[in-house]
Design a protein around this motif. Structure first.
Motif, PDB file in Angstrom:
ATOM      1  N   TYR A 133      -3.304   3.575  -2.749  1.00  0.00           N
ATOM      2  CA  TYR A 133      -2.889   2.232  -3.147  1.00  0.00           C
ATOM      3  C   TYR A 133      -1.666   2.245  -4.063  1.00  0.00           C
ATOM      4  O   TYR A 133      -0.886   1.285  -4.050  1.00  0.00           O
ATOM      5  CB  TYR A 133      -4.057   1.455  -3.749  1.00  0.00           C
ATOM      6  N   ILE A 134      -1.461   3.301  -4.822  1.00  0.00           N
ATOM      7  CA  ILE A 134      -0.208   3.426  -5.576  1.00  0.00           C
ATOM      8  C   ILE A 134       0.965   3.560  -4.607  1.00  0.00           C
ATOM      9  O   ILE A 134       2.008   2.934  -4.783  1.00  0.00           O
ATOM     10  CB  ILE A 134      -0.272   4.610  -6.568  1.00  0.00           C
ATOM     11  N   THR A 135       0.775   4.372  -3.558  1.00  0.00           N
ATOM     12  CA  THR A 135       1.819   4.522  -2.540  1.00  0.00           C
ATOM     13  C   THR A 135       2.128   3.181  -1.888  1.00  0.00           C
ATOM     14  O   THR A 135       3.295   2.811  -1.722  1.00  0.00           O
ATOM     15  CB  THR A 135       1.379   5.542  -1.474  1.00  0.00           C
ATOM     16  N   TYR A 136       1.081   2.440  -1.515  1.00  0.00           N
ATOM     17  CA  TYR A 136       1.280   1.120  -0.913  1.00  0.00           C
ATOM     18  C   TYR A 136       2.027   0.191  -1.872  1.00  0.00           C
ATOM     19  O   TYR A 136       2.944  -0.532  -1.463  1.00  0.00           O
ATOM     20  CB  TYR A 136      -0.053   0.469  -0.565  1.00  0.00           C
ATOM     21  N   GLY A 137       1.630   0.210  -3.134  1.00  0.00           N
ATOM     22  CA  GLY A 137       2.262  -0.668  -4.114  1.00  0.00           C
ATOM     23  C   GLY A 137       3.725  -0.351  -4.338  1.00  0.00           C
ATOM     24  O   GLY A 137       4.558  -1.262  -4.412  1.00  0.00           O
ATOM     25  N   ALA A 150      13.359  -1.900   5.849  1.00  0.00           N
ATOM     26  CA  ALA A 150      13.107  -0.472   6.045  1.00  0.00           C
ATOM     27  C   ALA A 150      11.931  -0.012   5.181  1.00  0.00           C
ATOM     28  O   ALA A 150      11.087   0.750   5.638  1.00  0.00           O
ATOM     29  CB  ALA A 150      14.347   0.341   5.715  1.00  0.00           C
ATOM     30  N   PHE A 151      11.869  -0.490   3.929  1.00  0.00           N
ATOM     31  CA  PHE A 151      10.752  -0.114   3.065  1.00  0.00           C
ATOM     32  C   PHE A 151       9.451  -0.755   3.553  1.00  0.00           C
ATOM     33  O   PHE A 151       8.394  -0.151   3.471  1.00  0.00           O
ATOM     34  CB  PHE A 151      11.013  -0.499   1.610  1.00  0.00           C
ATOM     35  N   LEU A 157       4.079   2.170   8.284  1.00  0.00           N
ATOM     36  CA  LEU A 157       3.815   3.535   8.750  1.00  0.00           C
ATOM     37  C   LEU A 157       2.854   4.268   7.825  1.00  0.00           C
ATOM     38  O   LEU A 157       2.003   5.037   8.283  1.00  0.00           O
ATOM     39  CB  LEU A 157       5.126   4.308   8.881  1.00  0.00           C
ATOM     40  N   ALA A 158       2.978   4.019   6.519  1.00  0.00           N
ATOM     41  CA  ALA A 158       2.066   4.654   5.558  1.00  0.00           C
ATOM     42  C   ALA A 158       0.643   4.156   5.760  1.00  0.00           C
ATOM     43  O   ALA A 158      -0.315   4.940   5.696  1.00  0.00           O
ATOM     44  CB  ALA A 158       2.530   4.378   4.131  1.00  0.00           C
ATOM     45  N   VAL A 159       0.490   2.871   6.026  1.00  0.00           N
ATOM     46  CA  VAL A 159      -0.850   2.314   6.288  1.00  0.00           C
ATOM     47  C   VAL A 159      -1.459   2.983   7.514  1.00  0.00           C
ATOM     48  O   VAL A 159      -2.618   3.392   7.501  1.00  0.00           O
ATOM     49  CB  VAL A 159      -0.776   0.782   6.463  1.00  0.00           C
ATOM     50  N   ILE A 160      -0.669   3.137   8.563  1.00  0.00           N
ATOM     51  CA  ILE A 160      -1.159   3.790   9.782  1.00  0.00           C
ATOM     52  C   ILE A 160      -1.465   5.266   9.511  1.00  0.00           C
ATOM     53  O   ILE A 160      -2.487   5.789   9.963  1.00  0.00           O
ATOM     54  CB  ILE A 160      -0.133   3.629  10.925  1.00  0.00           C
ATOM     55  N   ALA A 161      -0.605   5.925   8.745  1.00  0.00           N
ATOM     56  CA  ALA A 161      -0.795   7.354   8.466  1.00  0.00           C
ATOM     57  C   ALA A 161      -2.044   7.605   7.618  1.00  0.00           C
ATOM     58  O   ALA A 161      -2.725   8.611   7.801  1.00  0.00           O
ATOM     59  CB  ALA A 161       0.436   7.913   7.755  1.00  0.00           C
ATOM     60  N   THR A 174      -8.484   7.721   5.261  1.00  0.00           N
ATOM     61  CA  THR A 174      -9.272   6.755   4.492  1.00  0.00           C
ATOM     62  C   THR A 174     -10.639   6.563   5.112  1.00  0.00           C
ATOM     63  O   THR A 174     -11.656   6.524   4.409  1.00  0.00           O
ATOM     64  CB  THR A 174      -8.525   5.413   4.389  1.00  0.00           C
ATOM     65  N   TRP A 175     -10.697   6.446   6.424  1.00  0.00           N
ATOM     66  CA  TRP A 175     -11.995   6.323   7.104  1.00  0.00           C
ATOM     67  C   TRP A 175     -12.829   7.569   6.874  1.00  0.00           C
ATOM     68  O   TRP A 175     -14.023   7.489   6.612  1.00  0.00           O
ATOM     69  CB  TRP A 175     -11.808   6.105   8.591  1.00  0.00           C
ATOM     70  N   GLY A 176     -12.193   8.739   6.974  1.00  0.00           N
ATOM     71  CA  GLY A 176     -12.915   9.989   6.805  1.00  0.00           C
ATOM     72  C   GLY A 176     -13.530  10.121   5.423  1.00  0.00           C
ATOM     73  O   GLY A 176     -14.716  10.440   5.285  1.00  0.00           O
TER      74      GLY A 176
END
Length: 121
Positions: free
Chosen positions: A31-35, A48-49, A55-59, A64-66
């Motif tokens: 969530y820090i990365t997302y923010g 672009a950001f 892409l980060a959400v997909i990656a 996250t599920w695991g």
């Protein structure tokens, strides 16, 4: 940071158990990365950001599920409890409460207690 990397290394592992520490530190880093990506994208009006955020959400989706399934296993629940998150509003709150619980002591049907096993051997 080592807990985040450990969770990423087990990105598609849905067996076993995950400690609260592993789960919450992984989620904090995600969530820090997302923010950061979202904040920079909105502040600079840069698509672009925002695309990088997508892409980060997909990656981070599979890791996250695991880690969430392994956390559910640590509380003695089936990984299918992750689907409670599909219930609007209340599902996310229930999953949050479940993931905040302490893990079951001793081994359960999902494996040994991760607090009793050395994390980084």
């Amino acid at each position: 940071m080592s807990w985040f990397i450990a969770a990423l290394k087990k990105y598609a592992v849905f067996k076993g158990r995950a400690r609260r520490k592993e789960f919450w530190l992984f989620m904090l880093c995600v969530y820090i990365t997302y923010g950061v990506l979202g904040g920079i994208g909105v502040a600079t009006h840069s698509s672009a950001f925002l695309a990088t955020l997508g892409l980060a959400v997909i990656a981070f989706l599979l890791p996250t599920w695991g880690v969430t399934v392994r956390r559910l296993h640590d509380t003695g629940r089936s990984g299918w409890w992750i689907l409670i998150n599909l219930v609007p509003t209340f599902g996310a709150v229930i999953l949050l409460v479940i993931c905040s619980e302490d893990g079951k002591t001793g081994a359960n049907k999902y494996g040994p207690n991760p607090k009793e096993v050395p994390a980084f051997a």
